[in-house]
Design an enzyme around this catalytic site. Structure first.
Site, PDB file in Angstrom:
ATOM      1  N   TRP A 100       0.830  -1.204   0.000  1.00  0.00           N
ATOM      2  CA  TRP A 100       0.000   0.000   0.000  1.00  0.00           C
ATOM      3  C   TRP A 100       0.864   1.253   0.000  1.00  0.00           C
ATOM      4  CZ3 TRP A 100      -4.166  -1.703  -1.769  1.00  0.00           C
ATOM      5  CH2 TRP A 100      -4.651  -2.969  -1.399  1.00  0.00           C
ATOM      6  N   ASP A 167      -2.070   6.800   6.231  1.00  0.00           N
ATOM      7  CA  ASP A 167      -3.086   5.834   5.829  1.00  0.00           C
ATOM      8  C   ASP A 167      -3.302   4.880   7.005  1.00  0.00           C
ATOM      9  OD1 ASP A 167      -4.607   3.776   4.787  1.00  0.00           O
ATOM     10  OD2 ASP A 167      -3.189   3.225   3.201  1.00  0.00           O
ATOM     11  N   LYS A 191     -12.367  -2.068   7.089  1.00  0.00           N
ATOM     12  CA  LYS A 191     -11.561  -2.855   8.023  1.00  0.00           C
ATOM     13  C   LYS A 191     -12.125  -2.783   9.439  1.00  0.00           C
ATOM     14  CE  LYS A 191      -8.376  -3.478   4.787  1.00  0.00           C
ATOM     15  NZ  LYS A 191      -8.098  -4.777   4.150  1.00  0.00           N
TER      16      LYS A 191
END
Length: 354
Positions: A100, A167, A191
Site C-alpha cells: 500500500w 493511511d 476494516k
C-alpha cells in the site's frame, strides 16, 4: 455452526450493527422508507452524516482542534493521489512498508518529487524501518500505520515539524495515539468501521490551500469540507453503518477500551505462534500488528490437515496474501477473543496430532 471470520476485508462488524443496519434497510426510523432510498438531502440523512463526522472527531480526540472529518468515496486508493494533489508542491517523503505504501508512492510521483525516506523492502517488509532522519524541506511525510499483507504496525511516530499524513485503513480506532500529530488521516471503512464504499478522511484545515495548482473539485478537500461531505451523493448505507459502528465503539468506552481488548487478542494468537513448533511468525516481534497476525506452517505436508481442521471449526478467511503465503488472522475491533481462542485451539490440536 458459529463462523469465525478472520478475513482481511471487507471484514467482521459487530452483530448489533448488522441487526440495526438490516432493520434500517427495511424501514428507517419508522418512516416506511429504507435508509438506502431516502434523499441524502433529507433531515434524516443529514443528521446521520453530521453524527458520523462528529463521532469520528470525538473518538480521535480531535474535537475543537481545527480538524474536519469527511466521508468520501474511492477508498484509500483515491486518497493516495488526493493527499498529494492537495499538499505536494515540490517534495514529499514516504516510508515504504509494503504494497500500500508503494501504491501511494506511485501516485504521489505524478505531482512532485518523492523521497523514499526509509524502506523495509530488503526483508520483504517484515519489519518497520527505524533510526532514519526526516528531511526538513518536505511538504509532508507519509506513513501507512498498519500493513495488512505483512502483519506489521508502526508503534511510534516521529516528532517533527513536517506535516504528517497517514493511511490508517486497517487500524483506525484500534489503539490510542496522539492523533493531533497528523495533518491528514485517511482510512477505508471496510476494516474497522463499516462496509466497503466510504472512506474517512480527517484533515487539519490549516494545512490546505497552500499549493499553486488548480485542483479538480472532486479531489479538493476544501470543496468537500465546504459541502459537509455532500458535494456529490454520498454512499448513504456505508456512512450510516459506519456511524452505527462508531456509536458501538463509544458505548464500549472508546478507543482505550477497544485497545485493551485488541492487545489481549494479539497476545493470545502470538503466544501460540511462538510456542507451537509447527508455526513461525512472519513479522519481527517488536513490529507485530494486533490487527493482522501473519504466520507460516513450517511443514507444508500438514497444510491440508490444518485447512480441514480450520474449516470444521468454522474458521474463515485465514489464508495469507500471495506476497507472503502462509496464514493471516485479521482481528479487527469487532473480532471477539472467543473467535481468536477457537483458532488457537485448532493450532494447538494440530500440534498434538502431528
Amino acid at each position: 455452526m458459529k463462523k469465525h471470520n478472520f478475513s482481511a476485508g471487507p471484514c467482521i462488524l459487530p452483530q448489533e450493527v448488522f441487526k440495526e443496519a438490516s432493520q434500517a434497510i427495511l424501514d428507517y426510523n419508522d418512516s416506511g422508507l429504507s435508509i438506502i432510498e431516502i434523499s441524502h438531502r433529507s433531515k434524516d440523512f443529514v443528521d446521520v452524516m453530521e453524527e458520523a463526522r462528529s463521532l469520528a472527531l470525538e473518538l480521535l480526540g480531535l474535537e475543537g482542534k481545527g480538524y474536519k472529518a469527511l466521508f468520501l468515496q474511492g477508498g484509500a486508493s483515491t486518497q493516495f493521489l488526493m493527499a498529494a494533489y492537495n499538499l505536494l508542491q515540490s517534495k514529499a517523503g514516504y516510508v515504504n512498508t509494503g504494497s500500500w505504501s508503494e501504491k501511494a508512492i506511485k501516485e504521489a510521483k505524478l505531482f512532485g518529487d518523492v523521497v523514499e525516506v526509509a524502506s523495509s523492502k530488503d526483508a520483504n517488509f517484515n519489519y518497520i524501518p527505524k533510526g532514519y532522519s526526516i528531511p526538513s524541506d518536505l511538504d509532508y511525510m507519509h506513513y501507512t500505520s498498519n500493513n495488512t499483507i505483512f502483519g506489521t504496525q508502526v508503534k511510534d511516530f516521529p516528532v517533527t515539524d513536517v506535516p504528517l499524513v497517514c493511511d490508517m485503513s486497517s487500524d483506525i480506532f484500534s489503539r490510542q495515539l496522539d492523533f493531533s500529530k497528523f495533518s491528514i488521516i485517511y482510512a477505508g471503512a471496510q476494516k474497522n468501521m463499516g462496509p466497503a464504499g466510504t472512506t474517512l478522511v480527517v484533515v487539519k484545515e490549516d494545512i490546505l490551500g497552500k499549493i499553486e495548482r488548480q485542483i479538480p473539485s472532486m479531489l479538493d478537500y476544501q470543496v468537500h469540507i465546504s459541502k459537509g461531505s455532500m458535494f456529490n451523493t454520498p454512499p448513504v448505507f456505508a456512512v450510516y453503518t459506519s456511524m452505527l459502528t462508531l456509536r458501538w465503539l463509544k458505548k464500549l468506552g472508546g478507543i482505550s477500551a477497544i485497545e485493551e481488548q485488541n492487545e489481549k487478542k494479539g497476545k493470545l494468537i502470538y503466544s501460540e505462534v511462538d510456542l507451537n513448533p509447527l508455526f513461525k511468525g512472519f513479522a519481527v516481534k517488536e513490529d507485530r500488528s494486533n490487527m493482522n497476525a501473519t504466520f507460516t506452517l513450517l511443514n507444508e505436508d500438514l497444510k491440508e490437515t490444518f485447512d480441514t481442521m480450520c474449516k470444521e471449526a468454522g474458521i474463515n478467511g485465514v489464508n495469507g496474501h500471495r506476497s507472503v503465503g502462509g496464514y493471516r488472522a485479521s482481528m479487527y475491533n469487532a473480532m471477539t477473543i472467543e473467535s481468536v481462542a477457537a483458532l488457537v485451539d485448532v493450532m494447538s490440536d494440530l500440534e498434538r496430532k502431528a
